[in-house]
Design a protein around this motif. Structure first.
Motif: not given
Length: 230
Positions: A150-178
């Motif tokens: 669960l922690v991996q999925s939550l922190t992974g969502t945050a880390a993945h979205n930080e990378q997407r924002l640096r690439q000017l992409q829209a963030p994903l929801s937690w369910f989408d990241y799963l």
């Protein structure tokens, strides 16, 4: 002298746990240092501000790297503890003897009326307390696995979205990241390595030996000797 002897006795009696705890902490510190350097290299490549080591260990990037390893390790132990109740491997010290498949009798397990004087209190008890204690190791390992995942999925969502924002992409929801490839790539690359390691240990210990180790059969034991420890 008594204090020194007591200290040496504590280290001797708990040497295995102490060794792996210290090794774990050293590896965690090493991971933090190496991960911090790699993170700042990425920041520099993206022309973004670099951060301190203290700041890095509070980031989602560090948390997801730690938690994805923890969940795979506890999954390994959860599965190993559970399946070795019923599944056997002829000749392996990692397997029970071939006639002992299953949860075994109360007499074999020293519970209830068969408990000894030094048996744990809940092993002597009946009802839900004995039922819980009889499966407590599997329950704890499974709980830690699920919480780590669960922690991996939550922190992974945050880390993945930080990378997407640096690439000017829209963030994903937690369910989408799963359902995202990044989550399952992180998950499965750890699972496959842990499962391979367990399979290798179960099979190689049939034919190979390590003198003095409880994870190995005695050097002179037959290859088909099962559930025998050195």
């Amino acid at each position: 002298m008594t204090g020194r002897a007591g200290g040496r006795g504590f280290v001797r009696d708990n040497g295995l746990g102490l060794f792996f705890t210290v090794a774990f902490l050293l590896a965690l510190v090493g991971q933090a240092i190496a991960g911090h350097a790699d993170f700042n290299n990425q920041m520099a490549a993206d022309q973004l501000q670099q951060i301190s080591l203290g700041e890095y260990v509070t980031t989602s990037d560090f948390a997801v790297d730690v938690s994805e390893n923890w969940q795979s390790e506890y999954l390994q132990f959860f599965l190993y503890i559970g399946v070795t109740v019923w599944l056997l491997q002829r000749g392996s010290p990692e397997s029970k003897q071939l006639h002992k498949a299953g949860t075994e009798s109360d007499e074999d397990q020293l519970v209830g009326e068969h408990a000894r004087e030094d048996s744990p209190r809940w092993a002597k008890a009946g009802g839900w307390r004995r039922a819980v204690y009889s499966h407590s190791l599997l329950l704890v390992m499974g709980t830690v696995f699920l919480l780590s995942w669960l922690v991996q999925s939550l922190t992974g969502t945050a880390a993945h979205n930080e990378q997407r924002l640096r690439q000017l992409q829209a963030p994903l929801s937690w369910f989408d990241y799963l359902g995202a490839a990044d989550f399952w790539n992180r998950t499965l690359q750890n699972w496959q390595s842990e499962l391979l390691a367990v399979a290798s240990m179960a099979v190689l210990s049939v034919y190979l030996r390590q003198r003095g180790s409880p994870e190995s059969k005695p050097v002179g034991a037959a290859h088909d000797a099962t559930g025998v420890e050195g």
